[in-house]
Structure formats: structure tokens, C-alpha cells
Scaffold this motif. Structure first.
Motif, mmCIF file in Angstrom:
data_model
loop_
_atom_site.group_PDB
_atom_site.id
_atom_site.type_symbol
_atom_site.label_atom_id
_atom_site.label_comp_id
_atom_site.label_asym_id
_atom_site.label_seq_id
_atom_site.Cartn_x
_atom_site.Cartn_y
_atom_site.Cartn_z
ATOM 1 N N SER A 34 35.236 47.277 37.017
ATOM 2 C CA SER A 34 36.631 47.701 36.931
ATOM 3 C C SER A 34 37.509 47.084 38.011
ATOM 4 N N ASP A 35 36.901 46.722 39.159
ATOM 5 C CA ASP A 35 37.681 46.143 40.253
ATOM 6 C C ASP A 35 37.433 44.644 40.404
ATOM 7 N N VAL A 36 36.791 44.043 39.419
ATOM 8 C CA VAL A 36 36.504 42.607 39.454
ATOM 9 C C VAL A 36 37.577 41.859 38.682
ATOM 10 N N LYS A 37 38.014 40.726 39.238
ATOM 11 C CA LYS A 37 39.008 39.896 38.567
ATOM 12 C C LYS A 37 38.529 38.447 38.569
ATOM 13 N N LEU A 38 39.195 37.612 37.790
ATOM 14 C CA LEU A 38 38.833 36.202 37.736
ATOM 15 C C LEU A 38 38.888 35.586 39.133
ATOM 16 N N ASP A 40 36.655 36.205 41.466
ATOM 17 C CA ASP A 40 35.823 36.995 42.374
ATOM 18 C C ASP A 40 34.385 36.477 42.361
ATOM 19 N N THR A 50 31.121 32.384 40.964
ATOM 20 C CA THR A 50 32.525 32.723 40.758
ATOM 21 C C THR A 50 32.756 33.104 39.302
ATOM 22 N N GLN A 53 35.245 33.986 33.575
ATOM 23 C CA GLN A 53 35.638 34.749 32.401
ATOM 24 C C GLN A 53 35.043 36.139 32.531
ATOM 25 N N LEU A 54 35.819 37.148 32.154
ATOM 26 C CA LEU A 54 35.406 38.534 32.364
ATOM 27 C C LEU A 54 35.443 39.296 31.047
ATOM 28 N N TYR A 59 30.164 38.857 32.476
ATOM 29 C CA TYR A 59 31.024 37.802 33.006
ATOM 30 C C TYR A 59 30.392 36.436 32.743
ATOM 31 N N LYS A 86 28.153 42.757 43.872
ATOM 32 C CA LYS A 86 29.524 42.282 44.092
ATOM 33 C C LYS A 86 29.720 41.961 45.576
#
Length: 221
Positions: A34-38, A40, A50, A53-54, A59, A86
Motif C-alpha cells: 500500500s505504501d510502495v510506488k514506482l 521504490d 527497483t 510496474q506495480l 510487482y 521493503k
């Protein structure tokens, strides 16, 4: 940066060869995305990858030829279980040790035995990495922060407690398997500090770190 405390066991949903590189699709299991973004970073079997795509449950990440050559990803099949962590945040508990996710090489499992409820492994790393592995020092195995309990030459022994075994892929390791290893960051930097004056012939500042200083500071016993 990571700590080597595994958050989830996922598996490889897709392994796509792109020349000498590999693109992975990873099913993330119970890992909270939920707190992961492209962009990361997620350590995948100890390798800092890295996110390009999520998805809701996984991922996609790319692995360069350099990383492929130093890790087990060159022979990982679809469906293989992988340890996931993470990247740390300023509020993360540092329960393991400082882990960069930059794997140094592959070690081979020589032996697996039970000792009480724990599992003991003997592993053989590449000879050139043996000098970084110390009794009671830290090492990362497939992304898991562990303590070295015995060293014989460049071989070393690990003891895996039931909780760690049950929460990681280490429970399935057997003699003949191979694992990604990352040696202790401090050991690598100390070696560079010690060798710098003899390797660099310039007029720049020279290191003042000596064996005597390291011994007085408690780094050598």
C-alpha cells in the motif's frame, strides 16, 4: 538500505529473458504494497530491485546482466519462492544489520543438520569472499540477516532458529542448493581504507586507519 528481516515470502510469477538482462514479475504474498510506488526498492532474495510496474498483489522489476552474473537469478524457475523486504524508513526497527541489497556472489550449501529445533548449515562461498566472513559477524543469505557461528577456512556455519526458518525460504534449503550472499558492509569498507595508500599513487589525502587503530577500537581481536 535493508535490515535482512524478511517481511514476506513471495514467488516468481514470470521470468522473461531480455538479452543478457531479466525482467521479473513477482507475486508478493503477504507483503503490504500500500505504501510502495514506482521507483521504490524491494529486496528480492537479497537483491535490491527497483519496482517498474506495480500490481495489487505483486510487482515487476528488471535485473541487469551484472546482477544476473553475481546471483542465482540466472537459473531461478517460474514459481520459485523468494524472500521479500521493503526498503527501510526512518522509523523502521533495525532488527538485523545494515544490508545494501548488492549481492557479492553465490555460496553453495554443503550440509544441513538439525541441532535441537534449529537447523544448521555449512556453506562454501567464493574463496575471495572468505576474508570478509568472521566468527559472530553478520552475513546476508538470500536476503536474510544471519550470524556466522563458525568459520573453517572460507567455509562457514549458520544456525537457523525455527521462527526464521518458518518465515523465510531457508526452511527448504538442502545440501547442493545455492544462495545469494552479501558480506558485511563494514568489512568491505575497512578493507578499502586499509588498502587505499598502496593502491592509489596520487597526492591526495592518505588514510590514517592502521591495524593498531582498528585493534584499539575493538574491530580486531
Amino acid at each position: 538500505m535493508f535490515t535482512g528481516i524478511i517481511e514476506s515470502v513471495g514467488h516468481l510469477r514470470k521470468v522473461e529473458r531480455r538479452g543478457d538482462d531479466i525482467r521479473l514479475t513477482v507475486a508478493s504474498g503477504k507483503l503490504d504494497l500500500s505504501d510502495v510506488k514506482l521507483g521504490d526498492s524491494i529486496a528480492t532474495n537479497g537483491v535490491c530491485l527497483t519496482v517498474v510496474q506495480l500490481m495489487a498483489d505483486g510487482y515487476v522489476a528488471d535485473i541487469s546482466a551484472e546482477t544476473v552474473s553475481l546471483t542465482g537469478f540466472s537459473h531461478y524457475p517460474v514459481g520459485k519462492a523468494v524472500n521479500l523486504e521493503k526498503a527501510v524508513t526512518p522509523t523502521t526497527r533495525l532488527g538485523g544489520h545494515m544490508v545494501s541489497g548488492h549481492v557479492d556472489g553465490i555460496a553453495h550449501v554443503d550440509d544441513r543438520q538439525f541441532r535441537g529445533q534449529a537447523i544448521e548449515f555449512w556453506l562454501t562461498p567464493p574463496v575471495e569472499l572468505g576474508r570478509y566472513i568472521a566468527h559472530k559477524g553478520s552475513i546476508t543469505i538470500d536476503g536474510v540477516s544471519l550470524t556466522v557461528n563458525e568459520v573453517q577456512g572460507h567455509r562457514f556455519r549458520l544456525t537457523i532458529v525455527p521462527h526464521t526458518a518458518g518465515e523465510t525460504t531457508l526452511v527448504d534449503l538442502k545440501a547442493g542448493d545455492s544462495v545469494n550472499i552479501e558480506v558485511d558492509l563494514i568489512a568491505r569498507h575497512l578493507e578499502r581504507l586499509m588498502s587505499y595508500p598502496s593502491q592509489e599513487q596520487d597526492n591526495g589525502p592518505k588514510s590514517e586507519v592502521t591495524m593498531e587503530l582498528l585493534a584499539r577500537s575493538g574491530f580486531l581481536r
